[in-house]
Design an enzyme around this catalytic site. Structure first.
Site, PDB file in Angstrom:
ATOM      1  N   ARG A   1       0.847  -1.188   0.000  1.00  0.00           N
ATOM      2  CA  ARG A   1       0.000   0.000   0.000  1.00  0.00           C
ATOM      3  C   ARG A   1       0.887   1.243   0.000  1.00  0.00           C
ATOM      4  O   ARG A   1       1.993   1.228   0.525  1.00  0.00           O
ATOM      5  CB  ARG A   1      -0.903   0.017   1.244  1.00  0.00           C
ATOM      6  CG  ARG A   1      -2.072  -0.954   1.168  1.00  0.00           C
ATOM      7  CD  ARG A   1      -2.978  -0.847   2.368  1.00  0.00           C
ATOM      8  NE  ARG A   1      -2.339  -1.273   3.589  1.00  0.00           N
ATOM      9  CZ  ARG A   1      -1.882  -0.447   4.533  1.00  0.00           C
ATOM     10  NH1 ARG A   1      -2.019   0.864   4.406  1.00  0.00           N
ATOM     11  NH2 ARG A   1      -1.297  -0.915   5.603  1.00  0.00           N
TER      12      ARG A   1
ATOM     13  N   ARG B   1       1.926 -12.193  -0.561  1.00  0.00           N
ATOM     14  CA  ARG B   1       0.587 -12.497  -0.055  1.00  0.00           C
ATOM     15  C   ARG B   1      -0.041 -13.687  -0.768  1.00  0.00           C
ATOM     16  O   ARG B   1       0.365 -14.055  -1.860  1.00  0.00           O
ATOM     17  CB  ARG B   1      -0.324 -11.282  -0.271  1.00  0.00           C
ATOM     18  CG  ARG B   1       0.126 -10.008   0.433  1.00  0.00           C
ATOM     19  CD  ARG B   1      -0.705  -9.734   1.645  1.00  0.00           C
ATOM     20  NE  ARG B   1      -0.179  -8.638   2.453  1.00  0.00           N
ATOM     21  CZ  ARG B   1      -0.806  -8.162   3.520  1.00  0.00           C
ATOM     22  NH1 ARG B   1      -1.956  -8.660   3.914  1.00  0.00           N
ATOM     23  NH2 ARG B   1      -0.263  -7.197   4.233  1.00  0.00           N
TER      24      ARG B   1
ATOM     25  N   ASP C   1      -9.666  -9.869   8.807  1.00  0.00           N
ATOM     26  CA  ASP C   1      -9.121  -8.524   8.551  1.00  0.00           C
ATOM     27  C   ASP C   1     -10.123  -7.390   8.783  1.00  0.00           C
ATOM     28  O   ASP C   1      -9.735  -6.342   9.277  1.00  0.00           O
ATOM     29  CB  ASP C   1      -8.590  -8.446   7.113  1.00  0.00           C
ATOM     30  CG  ASP C   1      -7.651  -7.271   6.891  1.00  0.00           C
ATOM     31  OD1 ASP C   1      -6.661  -7.139   7.649  1.00  0.00           O
ATOM     32  OD2 ASP C   1      -7.908  -6.470   5.976  1.00  0.00           O
TER      33      ASP C   1
ATOM     34  N   CYS D   1       0.434  -7.626  12.968  1.00  0.00           N
ATOM     35  CA  CYS D   1       0.441  -7.899  14.404  1.00  0.00           C
ATOM     36  C   CYS D   1      -0.378  -9.133  14.773  1.00  0.00           C
ATOM     37  O   CYS D   1      -0.673  -9.349  15.955  1.00  0.00           O
ATOM     38  CB  CYS D   1      -0.040  -6.687  15.178  1.00  0.00           C
ATOM     39  SG  CYS D   1       1.130  -5.311  15.106  1.00  0.00           S
TER      40      CYS D   1
ATOM     41  N   HIS E   1     -10.987  -2.540  11.425  1.00  0.00           N
ATOM     42  CA  HIS E   1      -9.882  -3.409  11.004  1.00  0.00           C
ATOM     43  C   HIS E   1      -9.766  -4.549  12.022  1.00  0.00           C
ATOM     44  O   HIS E   1      -8.868  -4.541  12.863  1.00  0.00           O
ATOM     45  CB  HIS E   1      -8.602  -2.563  10.968  1.00  0.00           C
ATOM     46  CG  HIS E   1      -7.440  -3.187  10.269  1.00  0.00           C
ATOM     47  ND1 HIS E   1      -6.145  -2.764  10.492  1.00  0.00           N
ATOM     48  CD2 HIS E   1      -7.350  -4.175   9.357  1.00  0.00           C
ATOM     49  CE1 HIS E   1      -5.316  -3.471   9.739  1.00  0.00           C
ATOM     50  NE2 HIS E   1      -6.021  -4.340   9.045  1.00  0.00           N
TER      51      HIS E   1
ATOM     52  N   LYS F   1      -9.656  -2.324   1.485  1.00  0.00           N
ATOM     53  CA  LYS F   1      -9.312  -1.220   2.387  1.00  0.00           C
ATOM     54  C   LYS F   1     -10.038   0.075   1.993  1.00  0.00           C
ATOM     55  O   LYS F   1     -10.483   0.823   2.861  1.00  0.00           O
ATOM     56  CB  LYS F   1      -7.805  -0.984   2.391  1.00  0.00           C
ATOM     57  CG  LYS F   1      -6.977  -2.210   2.786  1.00  0.00           C
ATOM     58  CD  LYS F   1      -7.270  -2.690   4.181  1.00  0.00           C
ATOM     59  CE  LYS F   1      -6.217  -3.708   4.644  1.00  0.00           C
ATOM     60  NZ  LYS F   1      -6.552  -4.242   5.979  1.00  0.00           N
TER      61      LYS F   1
ATOM     62  N   TYR G   1      -1.268  -3.649  -6.942  1.00  0.00           N
ATOM     63  CA  TYR G   1      -1.131  -4.356  -5.664  1.00  0.00           C
ATOM     64  C   TYR G   1      -2.468  -4.367  -4.903  1.00  0.00           C
ATOM     65  O   TYR G   1      -3.162  -3.340  -4.843  1.00  0.00           O
ATOM     66  CB  TYR G   1      -0.038  -3.695  -4.803  1.00  0.00           C
ATOM     67  CG  TYR G   1      -0.038  -4.235  -3.399  1.00  0.00           C
ATOM     68  CD1 TYR G   1       0.560  -5.465  -3.117  1.00  0.00           C
ATOM     69  CD2 TYR G   1      -0.699  -3.578  -2.369  1.00  0.00           C
ATOM     70  CE1 TYR G   1       0.510  -5.989  -1.836  1.00  0.00           C
ATOM     71  CE2 TYR G   1      -0.754  -4.099  -1.094  1.00  0.00           C
ATOM     72  CZ  TYR G   1      -0.144  -5.310  -0.832  1.00  0.00           C
ATOM     73  OH  TYR G   1      -0.219  -5.838   0.424  1.00  0.00           O
TER      74      TYR G   1
ATOM     75  N   SER H   1      -1.692  -3.840  11.223  1.00  0.00           N
ATOM     76  CA  SER H   1      -1.135  -4.721  10.200  1.00  0.00           C
ATOM     77  C   SER H   1       0.117  -5.400  10.728  1.00  0.00           C
ATOM     78  O   SER H   1       0.918  -4.775  11.423  1.00  0.00           O
ATOM     79  CB  SER H   1      -0.778  -3.925   8.947  1.00  0.00           C
ATOM     80  OG  SER H   1      -1.953  -3.426   8.367  1.00  0.00           O
TER      81      SER H   1
HETATM   82  P1  GTP Z   1      -2.644  -7.555   7.921  1.00  0.00           P
HETATM   83  O1  GTP Z   1      -3.182  -8.728   7.188  1.00  0.00           O
HETATM   84  O2  GTP Z   1      -1.561  -6.823   7.189  1.00  0.00           O
HETATM   85  O3  GTP Z   1      -3.699  -6.601   8.424  1.00  0.00           O
HETATM   86  O4  GTP Z   1      -1.893  -8.094   9.250  1.00  0.00           O
HETATM   87  P2  GTP Z   1      -2.307  -9.224  10.296  1.00  0.00           P
HETATM   88  O5  GTP Z   1      -2.693  -8.558  11.575  1.00  0.00           O
HETATM   89  O6  GTP Z   1      -3.202 -10.245   9.736  1.00  0.00           O
HETATM   90  O7  GTP Z   1      -0.898  -9.833  10.579  1.00  0.00           O
HETATM   91  P3  GTP Z   1      -0.394 -11.304  10.440  1.00  0.00           P
HETATM   92  O8  GTP Z   1      -1.270 -12.316  11.144  1.00  0.00           O
HETATM   93  O9  GTP Z   1      -0.078 -11.582   9.022  1.00  0.00           O
HETATM   94  O10 GTP Z   1       0.942 -11.039  11.301  1.00  0.00           O
HETATM   95  C1  GTP Z   1       1.825 -11.961  11.311  1.00  0.00           C
HETATM   96  C2  GTP Z   1       3.061 -11.547  12.066  1.00  0.00           C
HETATM   97  O11 GTP Z   1       2.812 -11.578  13.464  1.00  0.00           O
HETATM   98  C3  GTP Z   1       4.078 -12.606  11.793  1.00  0.00           C
HETATM   99  O12 GTP Z   1       5.359 -12.048  11.857  1.00  0.00           O
HETATM  100  C4  GTP Z   1       3.822 -13.595  12.927  1.00  0.00           C
HETATM  101  O13 GTP Z   1       4.923 -14.396  13.152  1.00  0.00           O
HETATM  102  C5  GTP Z   1       3.531 -12.650  14.072  1.00  0.00           C
HETATM  103  N1  GTP Z   1       2.674 -13.259  15.102  1.00  0.00           N
HETATM  104  C6  GTP Z   1       1.369 -13.595  15.002  1.00  0.00           C
HETATM  105  N2  GTP Z   1       0.918 -14.129  16.161  1.00  0.00           N
HETATM  106  C7  GTP Z   1       1.969 -14.116  17.018  1.00  0.00           C
HETATM  107  C8  GTP Z   1       2.153 -14.506  18.388  1.00  0.00           C
HETATM  108  O14 GTP Z   1       1.236 -14.966  19.054  1.00  0.00           O
HETATM  109  N3  GTP Z   1       3.388 -14.314  18.928  1.00  0.00           N
HETATM  110  C9  GTP Z   1       4.423 -13.788  18.204  1.00  0.00           C
HETATM  111  N4  GTP Z   1       5.596 -13.637  18.799  1.00  0.00           N
HETATM  112  N5  GTP Z   1       4.300 -13.417  16.918  1.00  0.00           N
HETATM  113  C10 GTP Z   1       3.097 -13.561  16.343  1.00  0.00           C
HETATM  114 MN    MN Z   2      -3.992 -10.552   7.818  1.00  0.00          MN
HETATM  115 MN    MN Z   3      -5.196  -5.548   7.303  1.00  0.00          MN
END
Ligand code: GTP
Ligand code: MN
Ligand code: MN
Length: 610
Positions: free
Chosen positions: A82, A393, A301, A278, A254, A234, A225, A276
């Protein structure tokens, strides 16, 4: 009501399709495509478009033995994410966009867009894609139409939303719809008639992602993208929908949505907002480590939430697919996602294996000896660069997810029992805390932040604020969004969901994560469910209600006692330092910060000093 009953185009007094046809004609006259194709979202159509994309060299068909009906797209290296600095909120009044959005005066932006889009589809096909966000005709759902000159986008939209001609019947019958226009900004024919060759990933170095909140329109130029080009996601489902929600008394957020079932068979629904990267997709597909609990996926999401006839807050996942981050998705972190991707998937910017399957960092512990990386170059483990782009992705239908809940596409949504807020916090924020009430919950949502590194004792690291995880996605003034949440709380009254703050990312002095996370997060989910049903106790602290540690199931985790203590430590000095940072953050929004949130901050300081 069935879909058939809603198909009343023939009897409609005034045909809403006249407006659609006029708009399509107007955009075609401006952008000059060779041809216009109306999409119906059928499997046959997806098959035709993907075959055409493969023939044009824009998709690579993966080995059907490993990954049936699946494809790899490689973007231009300059079109991988983005583009927040090219994302504009064009409200009439600049103050309505707020200090966290890029604002442009709407009439000036309209004139600029007319110039940019003039002839931008020359030599290409313009697809007309009618889509529904949420179950077609549902009480929380909305419809829209995207015009795009990218077949990749048309196919992706077909996976991420419900594309169907029934949407046009609803519009003909008078339903409001959101018009969205997208061009990759790479015409194949110049104004003087000179023809150019196409490229594998057409895009432009000039990019515009433009939202007009008052007229509820989206215009996107120059990028293919997902987040920039699949405008239903979004741009519509968050930026435009958040404004509709403000005006109409609902919420567009979100957030992931999960269905949680206890060993006794009691069902809960939770929504959770994390910024994002997280962990939303991870939590949405959680496989609990503790016996007897199940977590099923509803959305990963975006959530749209509205008060139902029974007074409770009900939520739908407006999407129909997942556009998830590939790196870090593996058997040990998110097996459900890996299983979801067995076939019928479009991968973007992952690496290609010699056997015609895909790979990315974290899919397996050991990388293959040789790959073609996301830029199409040879790659070996010694190459010293990632094989897949960090923001590579997957695009896949939600229905294909093995943990999808039976009520994931419930017509009128699911009742929400709890709302969770979280960020990546190395310090201060405990593993889990419950807000005292809705107002305190809104304060927690408004102050969500992440920090890169652990800070020295008694301080906090640099905080990147992402209120409600909506910083890049709120179509209006962020402080007004907080006021809107407070108002929703008034309206919900005793039906308001409980609010929690979670943090999987607290670190020890040595920088390692204190909490194992992933499937072990089920232990926190259990405590939240027990709080909702009223069977778990809590300890009052200035920042909220913490678990009675004996009641948190830590069996078999082997966590040192001092780590457990550190996970829940509330240090008044560093929290007071954080309050100062919150003051500075609120100051950016001036007088628009609701008095109730200033009062929350004052009360927090008072209790920390006590
Ligand atoms: P968007 O799709 O961009 O909105 O983000 P999202 O919130 O779906 O993030 P996503 O689940 O793809 O985030 C993944 C990141 O967080 C990776 O680096 C994972 O390894 C990390 N992660 C997810 N859950 C945990 C957890 O419980 N502990 C730790 N240490 N890392 C985590
Ligand atoms: Mn996601
Ligand atoms: Mn997102």
């Amino acid at each position: 009501m069935s879909i058939a009953e809603l198909t009343i185009a023939d009897t409609a007094p005034s045909d809403g399709m006249d407006a659609v046809r006029a708009w399509v004609d107007d955009i075609a006259a401006l952008t000059r495509p060779d041809e216009i194709v109306w999409c119906d979202g059928s499997l046959g159509e997806a098959d035709r478009l993907t075959k055409q994309l493969v023939a044009e060299g824009k998709l690579i068909r993966l080995n059907p033995e490993w990954r049936p009906n699946s494809f790899l797209a490689r973007t231009d290296p300059g079109d991988v994410a983005r583009v927040e600095d090219r994302t504009f909120i064009c409200s009439e009044d600049e103050a309505d966009a707020g200090p966290t959005n890029n604002w442009r005066e709407p009439a000036a932006m309209r004139a600029e867009l007319r110039d940019v889009f003039a002839g931008s589809m020359r030599g290409r096909t313009m697809y007309v894609v009618p889509f529904s966000m949420g179950p077609v005709g549902g009480p929380i759902s909305q419809v829209g139409i995207q015009l795009t000159d990218s077949a990749y986008v048309a196919v992706s939209l077909g996976m991420m939303t419900r594309v169907t001609e029934t949407v046009l019947d609803l519009i003909a019958a008078g339903q409001e719809w959101v018009p969205t226009v997208h061009s990759v900004g790479f015409p194949l024919v110049d104004a003087d008639g000179t023809r150019h060759d196409d490229v594998a990933w057409p895009c432009s170095t000039t990019k515009y992602i433009v939202q007009f909140p008052e007229t509820r329109e989206v215009w996107s130029y120059g990028s293919g993208y997902g987040g920039n080009a699949i405008l239903a996601k979004k741009c519509f489902a968050l930026r435009i929908a958040s404004v509709m929600a403000r005006d109409e008394g609902w919420l567009a957020e979100h957030m992931l949505i999960v269905k949680v079932t206890s060993p006794e068979g009691r069902v809960f629904h939770f929504a959770a907002a994390f910024p994002s990267a997280c962990g939303k997709t991870n939590l949405a597909m959680l496989q609990p480590s503790i016996p007897g609990w199940t977590v099923e996926t509803i959305g990963d999401d975006i959530a749209w939430l509205r008060q139902g006839p029974d007074g409770r807050l009900r939520a739908i996942n407006p999407e129909a697919g997942f556009f998830g981050v590939a790196p870090g998705t593996g058997e040990t972190t998110n097996r459900t996602a890996v299983e979801t991707l067995w076939g019928n998937t479009i991968f973007t910017n992952v690496a290609l294996r010699d056997d015609g399957d895909v790979w990315w960092e974290g899919l397996t512990d050991e990388p293959p000896a040789h790959l073609i990386d996301w830029e199409g170059k040879d790659w070996t483990p010694g190459s010293g660069r990632p094989a897949a782009h960090p923001n590579s992705r997957f695009t896949v239908s939600a229905a294909q997810c093995p943990s999808i809940a039976d009520d994931w596409d419930a017509f009128d949504g699911v009742p929400i029992d709890a709302i969770l807020f979280g960020g990546r916090r190395a310090t201060n924020v405990p593993l889990v805390a419950q807000a005292r009430d809705w107002r305190h919950g809104v304060f927690i949502g408004a102050t969500i932040s992440s920090e890169r590194t652990a800070a020295a004792e008694g301080t906090v690291g640099e905080l990147r604020r992402d209120p409600f995880a909506m910083l890049p996605f709120c179509g209006y003034n962020m402080a007004d969004h907080w006021a809107h949440w407070l108002e929703m709380g008034e309206r919900l009254g005793e039906h308001a969901p409980a609010v929690f703050q979670v943090n999987w990312f607290r670190t020890g002095d040595d920088g390692r994560f204190l909490w194992p996370g992933f499937s072990e997060n089920a232990r926190v989910i259990e405590w939240i469910a027990r709080r909702v049903e009223g069977s778990a106790g809590s300890v009052s602290t200035p920042i909220g209600q913490l678990p009675v540690v004996e009641e948190l199931d830590l069996d078999g985790l082997d966590l040192p006692e001092e780590d457990v203590a550190a996970l829940f430590e509330v240090d008044p000095q560093s929290w007071l330092a954080e309050c100062d940072l919150t003051d500075e953050f609120f100051a950016r929004f001036g007088t628009r910060v609701p008095a109730a949130l200033r009062a929350e901050l004052a009360s927090l300081r008072y209790h920390l000093r006590a």
